[in-house]
Design a protein around this motif. Structure first.
Motif, PDB file in Angstrom:
ATOM      1  N   TYR A   1       0.828  -1.197   0.000  1.00 35.22           N
ATOM      2  CA  TYR A   1       0.000   0.000   0.000  1.00 35.22           C
ATOM      3  C   TYR A   1       0.868   1.254   0.000  1.00 35.22           C
ATOM      4  N   LEU A   2       1.902   1.238   0.874  1.00 37.67           N
ATOM      5  CA  LEU A   2       2.783   2.412   0.952  1.00 37.67           C
ATOM      6  C   LEU A   2       3.562   2.590  -0.341  1.00 37.67           C
ATOM      7  N   GLY A   3       3.952   1.481  -0.946  1.00 36.45           N
ATOM      8  CA  GLY A   3       4.673   1.521  -2.214  1.00 36.45           C
ATOM      9  C   GLY A   3       3.817   2.196  -3.268  1.00 36.45           C
ATOM     10  N   LEU A   4       2.563   1.784  -3.297  1.00 36.30           N
ATOM     11  CA  LEU A   4       1.609   2.319  -4.261  1.00 36.30           C
ATOM     12  C   LEU A   4       1.395   3.808  -4.005  1.00 36.30           C
ATOM     13  N   TYR A   5       1.275   4.141  -2.716  1.00 36.26           N
ATOM     14  CA  TYR A   5       1.033   5.527  -2.307  1.00 36.26           C
ATOM     15  C   TYR A   5       2.189   6.418  -2.760  1.00 36.26           C
ATOM     16  N   ASN A   6       3.424   5.937  -2.504  1.00 36.83           N
ATOM     17  CA  ASN A   6       4.597   6.729  -2.888  1.00 36.83           C
ATOM     18  C   ASN A   6       4.698   6.875  -4.408  1.00 36.83           C
ATOM     19  N   LEU A   7       4.334   5.782  -5.098  1.00 37.05           N
ATOM     20  CA  LEU A   7       4.357   5.809  -6.556  1.00 37.05           C
ATOM     21  C   LEU A   7       3.382   6.876  -7.062  1.00 37.05           C
ATOM     22  N   GLN A   8       2.164   6.867  -6.474  1.00 30.80           N
ATOM     23  CA  GLN A   8       1.155   7.837  -6.914  1.00 30.80           C
ATOM     24  C   GLN A   8       1.605   9.271  -6.630  1.00 30.80           C
ATOM     25  N   ARG A   9       2.245   9.417  -5.441  1.00 34.71           N
ATOM     26  CA  ARG A   9       2.743  10.750  -5.098  1.00 34.71           C
ATOM     27  C   ARG A   9       3.756  11.225  -6.115  1.00 34.71           C
ATOM     28  N   SER A  10       4.690  10.340  -6.533  1.00 38.13           N
ATOM     29  CA  SER A  10       5.720  10.798  -7.465  1.00 38.13           C
ATOM     30  C   SER A  10       5.131  11.033  -8.848  1.00 38.13           C
ATOM     31  N   VAL A  11       4.111  10.207  -9.214  1.00 40.13           N
ATOM     32  CA  VAL A  11       3.449  10.441 -10.504  1.00 40.13           C
ATOM     33  C   VAL A  11       2.799  11.815 -10.479  1.00 40.13           C
ATOM     34  N   LEU A  12       2.152  12.111  -9.332  1.00 43.04           N
ATOM     35  CA  LEU A  12       1.483  13.404  -9.172  1.00 43.04           C
ATOM     36  C   LEU A  12       2.495  14.538  -9.288  1.00 43.04           C
ATOM     37  N   TYR A  13       3.652  14.319  -8.579  1.00 44.24           N
ATOM     38  CA  TYR A  13       4.711  15.316  -8.564  1.00 44.24           C
ATOM     39  C   TYR A  13       5.217  15.569  -9.990  1.00 44.24           C
TER      40      TYR A  13
END
Ligand code: FRU
Length: 333
Positions: free
Chosen positions: A316-328
């Motif tokens: 879940y955290l991996g996915l969350y961080n991935l989404q954050r960087s995609v957003l960034y």
């Protein structure tokens, strides 16, 4: 967070087998339990004392923050431990002791007590008539591990201290190399020469099973009680061997990987810790084995839940961080 620290920890194991696997796994999963992060690197010398010296040397040279060591023999690691001390690397010994005083802390089971408790159990079997030889004293054979290794020496001292006081018992001991093969051979030779024995105490469960096999092949296992130490869960573990009647008793030699890591982090985080920790345990008999297996299985099940939760969280955290960087990336782009 600011408190989060990461340490490199080297583990020097002296031998293989299920007991060591279990404690290794506990240490590895404990990496995630505490505030500080411990990166654990386990090396094994597989019963080769010279290799253990070289492995500890390499861990020291690699600059580990702390060493966790199970010394193969009692008088073998003095130079290695002195070297670690000189480099200010704390050393936590576990399971087996070293003659050297150059260690920061020791944690392990109570091997003298293990021997003593199994001796008292032997006496109770004799008293209760579970061991009843015709027209002679009961014969008790202790097949020890090598006396150069601290758990074997301590187990022997404990067992002997109780049994030797008994005048109604014929007691003798032999040394084995602490392998099931050797215990099998010794048992076979002994029984083939026509000698008798009533209780055989080997210093580990797999050894006692080796001795049992030899007796069984000669059709003589029925009247002999086999005792061991370790009491591991799982298919061929000591608990099952007591349940299925191969062993008449074992002592749970505690694995305590989480406690080792807790102790290690206390040392590294400069928190208070005990220099010597002895973990108490108990004898498993046909009377209590089912209850013990039941509660052990419960613990294993709960541990598995924890591992599943941890994996899910990591995903879940991996996915969350991935989404954050995609957003960034999409914001800066
Ligand atoms: C495993 C083992 C165990 C025993 C322990 C003592 O390597 O032989 O069976 O209880 O070591 O150090």
């Amino acid at each position: 967070t600011a408190k989060h620290k990461s340490y490199e920890i080297g583990v020097s194991q002296c031998s293989s087998g299920e007991w060591r696997e279990k404690i290794n796994n506990e240490m590895l999963s404990a990496q995630h339990l505490y505030d500080s992060e411990a990166k654990i690197n386990i090396v094994n010398c597989y019963n080769d004392p010279k290799l253990q010296v070289r492995q500890i040397d390499s861990l020291i040279d690699a600059g580990v923050d702390l060493l966790i060591v199970s010394p193969y023999e009692y008088t073998q690691l003095e130079p290695s431990l002195a070297k670690a001390k000189k480099k200010n690397i704390p050393v936590v010994l576990f399971d087996r002791k070293s003659k050297s005083n150059n260690y920061t802390a020791y944690i392990g089971g109570d091997n003298v007590e293990a021997g003593r408790k199994l001796a008292n159990y032997t006496l109770s079997m004799i008293r209760d008539g579970d061991v009843k030889p015709e027209g002679r004293k009961p014969i008790v054979w202790e097949m020890t591990g090598p006396m150069t290794m601290s758990p074997a020496k301590d187990r022997h001292d404990g067992f002997c201290s109780v049994i030797k006081k008994q005048t109604n018992i014929d007691y003798f001991n032999t040394e084995s190399d602490w392998t099931p093969e050797d215990c099998y051979r010794q048992m076979k030779t002994y029984l083939q020469s026509g000698k008798q024995v009533d209780v055989v105490f080997c210093h580990s469960d797999i050894d006692a099973v080796g001795a049992f096999k030899a007796a069984k092949e000669l059709g003589k296992e029925k009247n002999i009680k086999f005792l061991g130490i370790d009491g591991l869960p799982g298919k061929d573990g000591g608990l099952e061997q007591v349940k299925n009647g191969v062993l008449t008793g074992t002592y749970i030699y505690p694995t305590h990987g989480e406690e080792i890591i807790q102790l290690v982090l206390n040392i590294l985080d400069c928190k208070p810790y005990e220099r010597n920790t002895t973990i108490q345990s108990f004898v498993v008999t046909p009377q209590n084995v089912n209850d013990i297996i039941m509660s052990t299985n419960l613990i294993i099940k709960q541990n598995n839940y924890l591992v599943t939760i941890k994996n899910k969280l990591e995903n879940y955290l991996g996915l969350y961080n991935l989404q954050r960087s995609v957003l960034y990336i999409s914001i800066v782009a």
